[in-house]
Design a protein around this motif. Structure first.
Motif, PDB file in Angstrom:
ATOM      1  N   PHE A  63       3.279   9.472   7.579  1.00 32.68           N
ATOM      2  CA  PHE A  63       2.833   8.626   6.014  1.00 32.68           C
ATOM      3  C   PHE A  63       3.407   7.569   6.845  1.00 32.68           C
ATOM      4  CE2 PHE A  63       3.440  13.360   5.509  1.00 32.68           C
ATOM      5  CZ  PHE A  63       1.672  13.417   4.778  1.00 32.68           C
ATOM      6  N   TRP A  64       4.262   6.992   6.758  1.00 29.05           N
ATOM      7  CA  TRP A  64       4.932   5.493   7.028  1.00 29.05           C
ATOM      8  C   TRP A  64       3.901   4.666   7.374  1.00 29.05           C
ATOM      9  CZ3 TRP A  64       8.134   6.203   3.293  1.00 29.05           C
ATOM     10  CH2 TRP A  64       9.352   7.107   4.020  1.00 29.05           C
ATOM     11  N   SER A  65       3.684   4.726   8.543  1.00 29.44           N
ATOM     12  CA  SER A  65       2.402   3.947   9.554  1.00 29.44           C
ATOM     13  C   SER A  65       1.538   4.023   8.534  1.00 29.44           C
ATOM     14  CB  SER A  65       2.462   4.360  10.719  1.00 29.44           C
ATOM     15  OG  SER A  65       1.547   5.816  10.866  1.00 29.44           O
ATOM     16  N   TYR A  66       0.996   5.577   7.940  1.00 30.17           N
ATOM     17  CA  TYR A  66      -0.650   5.522   7.129  1.00 30.17           C
ATOM     18  C   TYR A  66      -0.543   4.282   5.617  1.00 30.17           C
ATOM     19  CZ  TYR A  66      -3.680   7.990   3.926  1.00 30.17           C
ATOM     20  OH  TYR A  66      -4.436   8.693   2.919  1.00 30.17           O
ATOM     21  N   GLY A  67       0.850   4.471   5.645  1.00 28.43           N
ATOM     22  CA  GLY A  67       1.040   4.190   3.808  1.00 28.43           C
ATOM     23  C   GLY A  67       0.945   2.137   4.360  1.00 28.43           C
ATOM     24  N   LEU A  69      -0.814   0.527   6.661  1.00 24.65           N
ATOM     25  CA  LEU A  69      -2.627  -0.213   6.890  1.00 24.65           C
ATOM     26  C   LEU A  69      -3.271   0.404   5.723  1.00 24.65           C
ATOM     27  CD1 LEU A  69      -3.554  -1.759  10.048  1.00 24.65           C
ATOM     28  CD2 LEU A  69      -1.111   0.173   9.393  1.00 24.65           C
ATOM     29  N   GLN A  70      -2.617   0.449   4.307  1.00 22.17           N
ATOM     30  CA  GLN A  70      -3.491   1.117   3.486  1.00 22.17           C
ATOM     31  C   GLN A  70      -4.597  -0.671   3.031  1.00 22.17           C
ATOM     32  OE1 GLN A  70      -4.708   4.384   2.272  1.00 22.17           O
ATOM     33  NE2 GLN A  70      -3.840   4.787   4.156  1.00 22.17           N
ATOM     34  N   LEU A  71      -3.203  -1.657   2.902  1.00 18.98           N
ATOM     35  CA  LEU A  71      -4.003  -2.361   2.190  1.00 18.98           C
ATOM     36  C   LEU A  71      -4.808  -3.176   3.157  1.00 18.98           C
ATOM     37  CD1 LEU A  71      -0.859  -4.342  -0.081  1.00 18.98           C
ATOM     38  CD2 LEU A  71      -3.410  -3.409  -0.303  1.00 18.98           C
ATOM     39  N   PRO A  72      -4.060  -3.112   4.688  1.00 25.92           N
ATOM     40  CA  PRO A  72      -5.201  -3.835   4.996  1.00 25.92           C
ATOM     41  C   PRO A  72      -7.011  -3.228   5.408  1.00 25.92           C
ATOM     42  CG  PRO A  72      -3.636  -3.859   6.006  1.00 25.92           C
ATOM     43  CD  PRO A  72      -2.991  -3.096   4.943  1.00 25.92           C
ATOM     44  N   MET A  73      -6.773  -1.657   5.394  1.00 25.96           N
ATOM     45  CA  MET A  73      -7.809  -1.235   5.824  1.00 25.96           C
ATOM     46  C   MET A  73      -8.772  -1.294   4.351  1.00 25.96           C
ATOM     47  SD  MET A  73      -8.134   0.865   8.606  1.00 25.96           S
ATOM     48  CE  MET A  73      -6.749   1.263   9.758  1.00 25.96           C
ATOM     49  N   GLY A  74      -8.284  -1.307   3.138  1.00 31.00           N
ATOM     50  CA  GLY A  74      -9.092  -2.112   1.780  1.00 31.00           C
ATOM     51  C   GLY A  74     -10.006  -3.006   2.777  1.00 31.00           C
ATOM     52  N   TRP A  75      -8.926  -3.857   2.191  1.00 31.20           N
ATOM     53  CA  TRP A  75      -9.489  -5.398   2.993  1.00 31.20           C
ATOM     54  C   TRP A  75     -11.057  -5.307   3.816  1.00 31.20           C
ATOM     55  CZ3 TRP A  75     -10.151  -7.844   7.030  1.00 31.20           C
ATOM     56  CH2 TRP A  75     -10.408  -9.611   6.726  1.00 31.20           C
ATOM     57  N   LEU A  76     -10.473  -4.446   4.834  1.00 33.15           N
ATOM     58  CA  LEU A  76     -11.332  -4.346   6.261  1.00 33.15           C
ATOM     59  C   LEU A  76     -12.698  -3.618   5.304  1.00 33.15           C
ATOM     60  CD1 LEU A  76     -11.493  -4.553   9.306  1.00 33.15           C
ATOM     61  CD2 LEU A  76     -11.252  -2.474   9.021  1.00 33.15           C
ATOM     62  N   VAL A  77     -12.882  -2.669   4.622  1.00 26.41           N
ATOM     63  CA  VAL A  77     -14.565  -2.350   4.532  1.00 26.41           C
ATOM     64  C   VAL A  77     -14.720  -3.120   3.151  1.00 26.41           C
ATOM     65  CG1 VAL A  77     -13.472  -0.162   4.843  1.00 26.41           C
ATOM     66  CG2 VAL A  77     -12.429  -0.465   3.193  1.00 26.41           C
ATOM     67  N   ASN A 357      -7.342  -1.980  -3.949  1.00 23.10           N
ATOM     68  CA  ASN A 357      -7.253  -1.794  -5.784  1.00 23.10           C
ATOM     69  C   ASN A 357      -6.720  -0.125  -4.577  1.00 23.10           C
ATOM     70  OD1 ASN A 357      -6.210  -0.309  -8.101  1.00 23.10           O
ATOM     71  ND2 ASN A 357      -7.435   0.811  -6.969  1.00 23.10           N
ATOM     72  N   THR A 358      -7.729   0.483  -3.714  1.00 30.11           N
ATOM     73  CA  THR A 358      -7.822   1.734  -3.434  1.00 30.11           C
ATOM     74  C   THR A 358      -6.494   1.472  -2.754  1.00 30.11           C
ATOM     75  OG1 THR A 358      -9.241   2.287  -3.716  1.00 30.11           O
ATOM     76  CG2 THR A 358      -8.784   3.349  -1.998  1.00 30.11           C
ATOM     77  N   GLY A 359      -6.684   0.805  -1.510  1.00 34.59           N
ATOM     78  CA  GLY A 359      -5.604   0.503  -0.701  1.00 34.59           C
ATOM     79  C   GLY A 359      -3.628   0.730  -1.319  1.00 34.59           C
ATOM     80  N   LEU A 360      -4.059  -0.328  -2.062  1.00 35.38           N
ATOM     81  CA  LEU A 360      -2.558   0.177  -3.042  1.00 35.38           C
ATOM     82  C   LEU A 360      -2.570   1.193  -3.639  1.00 35.38           C
ATOM     83  CD1 LEU A 360      -2.378  -3.453  -5.358  1.00 35.38           C
ATOM     84  CD2 LEU A 360      -0.713  -2.500  -3.586  1.00 35.38           C
ATOM     85  N   LEU A 367       3.551   7.098   0.557  1.00 34.91           N
ATOM     86  CA  LEU A 367       4.760   6.910   0.475  1.00 34.91           C
ATOM     87  C   LEU A 367       5.560   8.298  -0.660  1.00 34.91           C
ATOM     88  CD1 LEU A 367       7.515   5.075  -0.130  1.00 34.91           C
ATOM     89  CD2 LEU A 367       6.737   4.611  -2.449  1.00 34.91           C
ATOM     90  N   ALA A 368       4.708   8.644  -1.072  1.00 33.61           N
ATOM     91  CA  ALA A 368       4.751   9.863  -1.807  1.00 33.61           C
ATOM     92  C   ALA A 368       4.976  10.890  -0.244  1.00 33.61           C
ATOM     93  CB  ALA A 368       4.400  11.072  -2.762  1.00 33.61           C
ATOM     94  N   GLY A 369       3.920  11.240   0.820  1.00 33.97           N
ATOM     95  CA  GLY A 369       4.403  12.174   1.923  1.00 33.97           C
ATOM     96  C   GLY A 369       4.957  11.645   2.278  1.00 33.97           C
ATOM     97  N   GLY A 370       5.962  10.570   3.279  1.00 34.87           N
ATOM     98  CA  GLY A 370       7.177  10.451   3.712  1.00 34.87           C
ATOM     99  C   GLY A 370       7.820  10.686   3.077  1.00 34.87           C
ATOM    100  N   VAL A 371       9.043  10.485   1.812  1.00 39.78           N
ATOM    101  CA  VAL A 371       9.010  10.733   0.893  1.00 39.78           C
ATOM    102  C   VAL A 371       9.728  11.954   0.699  1.00 39.78           C
ATOM    103  CG1 VAL A 371      10.528  10.123  -1.442  1.00 39.78           C
ATOM    104  CG2 VAL A 371       9.438   8.673   0.009  1.00 39.78           C
TER     105      VAL A 371
END
Length: 441
Positions: A63-67, A69-77, A357-360, A367-371
């Motif tokens: 979940f830490w690496s998943y979190g 990369l979310q914004l970069p992936m949102g920007w990418l798509v 926004n989806t990336g955010l 973060l919830a998954g990691g916590v």
């Protein structure tokens, strides 16, 4: 009609692709939650000499690496489309999931989990970019209800299948089989979805569109922050069920590993069924003229409050009663699923900013998954092996989610489109702005 449709003159089978997106989500959850069965396997825990805290860190690593990369992936798509970014990342995470079965050290396991998180970060931003382009408001809840079934059936099927594979073979073979089996999905994906990778002119236009809702406009919106709270609280519970529920059923309720997988299956089938029904029902009410925000908020608040019945399970005197409340509480949370997804990622968000926004929002989810995984392990350590404190934490987060949905989800607090940038890009009025104008008349 999107650019690729204009070029070919043939519409895509959007419902068929929606099913593929749901299957892709299901496979991602199988690969991220197969670890939970391993963590409940005595041979796996003994082989790596794992403490409860180390089990928590291993469960949270993805979940830490998943979190991140979310914004970069949102920007990418937003700029480069859905088809090829998703396909490349899908291949990477399946291979990393299979390679987990070949690891011989704790740090090797951590590395594979981090790689899975990096690649799976594309799933949700890509899906919402596709849904925003192809489904209107009166179909969003239904589409998201169908899509969300994949997220629930992943752990529902993954838990018993992983437990069975471990029982008949080994934890190592379980990872290899579940990881490689997912690769079958790639063939229909590459065949059904048109290439939406932009040419130079299209890329320039997408950059202009994205600039109409800059990141600052998202970060100052109470809706965006409320959505992040909602997603964190919802995901905290669901990720607990994915990472710790099998261990809870084995260690505190005395079930076998295979029986724990079976009851995890029932819990996630319950939330999937309720999620699909709630999304469809909300769409029907909206189609009859009800306010979209009020309708979806009502389902969200009811679902968060219904989920708090999880606390009844941990205090139950019998195994049967505990299992009943485990299934009921997670099933009732399904009232939140599709309606929260629609509200905080589509309904209240201007179309040019859907990917970003989806990336955010997914940062909060990851973060919830990691916590959830690591905090539950720490609380389990504090409670000397009792799951009361981890369940109490779930109860408190669900109450917070209900309050956030009730008070922060409002039309007037949605992110604003920059009028100057919008005019320059030739954009039409955003759905949010149009709804506000209708309300003001």
């Amino acid at each position: 009609m999107n650019t690729q449709q204009e070029k070919t003159g043939r519409p895509e089978n959007r419902w068929g692709i929606l099913v593929l997106l749901a299957l892709g989500l299901m496979i991602s959850f199988v690969d991220r939650t197969s670890l939970s069965s391993a963590l409940a396997d005595h041979h796996f825990v003994t082989e790596f000499s794992l403490s409860n805290i180390e089990r928590g860190w291993l469960g949270s690593a993805m979940f830490w690496s998943y979190g991140l990369l979310q914004l970069p992936m949102g920007w990418l798509v937003d700029r480069y489309g859905v088809k090829w970014p998703y396909a490349v990342c899908f291949l990477l995470w399946c291979l990393a999931a299979a390679a987990t079965g070949l690891m011989t050290t704790f740090y090797g396991l951590i590395l594979m989990r981090l790689l899975i998180g990096v690649a799976e970060a594309v799933v949700v931003p890509a899906t919402y970019r596709y849904l925003a382009n192809n489904f209107d408001e009166t179909r969003k809840g239904t589409a998201l209800g169908i899509y969300s079934i994949g997220g629930k059936m992943g752990p529902a099927l993954g838990a018993p299948v992983a437990a069975w594979l471990i029982s008949v073979s080994s934890w190592s073979m379980m990872f290899i089989v579940t990881g490689l089996a997912g690769l079958l999905w790639l063939a229909p994906w590459l065949r059904m979805l048109r290439n939406d990778f932009p040419d130079r002119q299209e890329l320039a236009q997408r950059r202009k569109r994205a600039a109409t809702v800059p990141l600052r406009n998202l970060l100052i919106s109470p809706v965006v922050w409320g959505g992040m709270v909602n997603n964190f609280c919802y995901s905290y519970f669901t990720f607990f069920c994915m990472t710790w529920m099998p261990a809870y059923l084995v260690e505190q309720r005395g079930l076998s590993l295979q029986d724990s997988g079976l009851y995890t299956f029932f819990s996630f089938v319950g939330i999937a069924a309720v999620a699909a029904w709630a999304g469809w029902m909300a769409d029907r009410l909206i189609a009859r003229g009800r306010d979209a925000v009020k309708v979806r908020k009502s389902f969200i608040v009811a679902g968060f409050l219904g989920g708090t019945t999880v606390l009844l399970g941990v205090h139950a005197d019998t195994v049967q009663t505990a299992l009943f409340w485990n299934i009921v509480s997670l099933s009732l949370l399904g009232l939140v699923t599709a309606n929260n997804l629609a509200l905080v990622k589509l309904t209240l968000i201007p179309k040019p900013a859907v990917g970003l926004n989806t990336g955010l929002q997914q940062v909060a989810t990851s973060l919830a998954g990691g916590v959830s995984a690591s905090l539950s392990g720490w609380l389990l350590h504090l409670g000397h092996g009792s799951y009361t404190l981890p369940m109490l934490a779930i109860f408190l987060f669900l109450l917070l989610g209900a309050a956030s949905a009730a008070f922060l989800m409002r039309w007037e607090w949605a992110p604003k489109v920059s009028e100057e940038a919008s005019a320059e890009a030739g954009e039409i009025e955003s759905p949010v702005a149009a709804e506000l104008h209708l309300q003001q008349r």
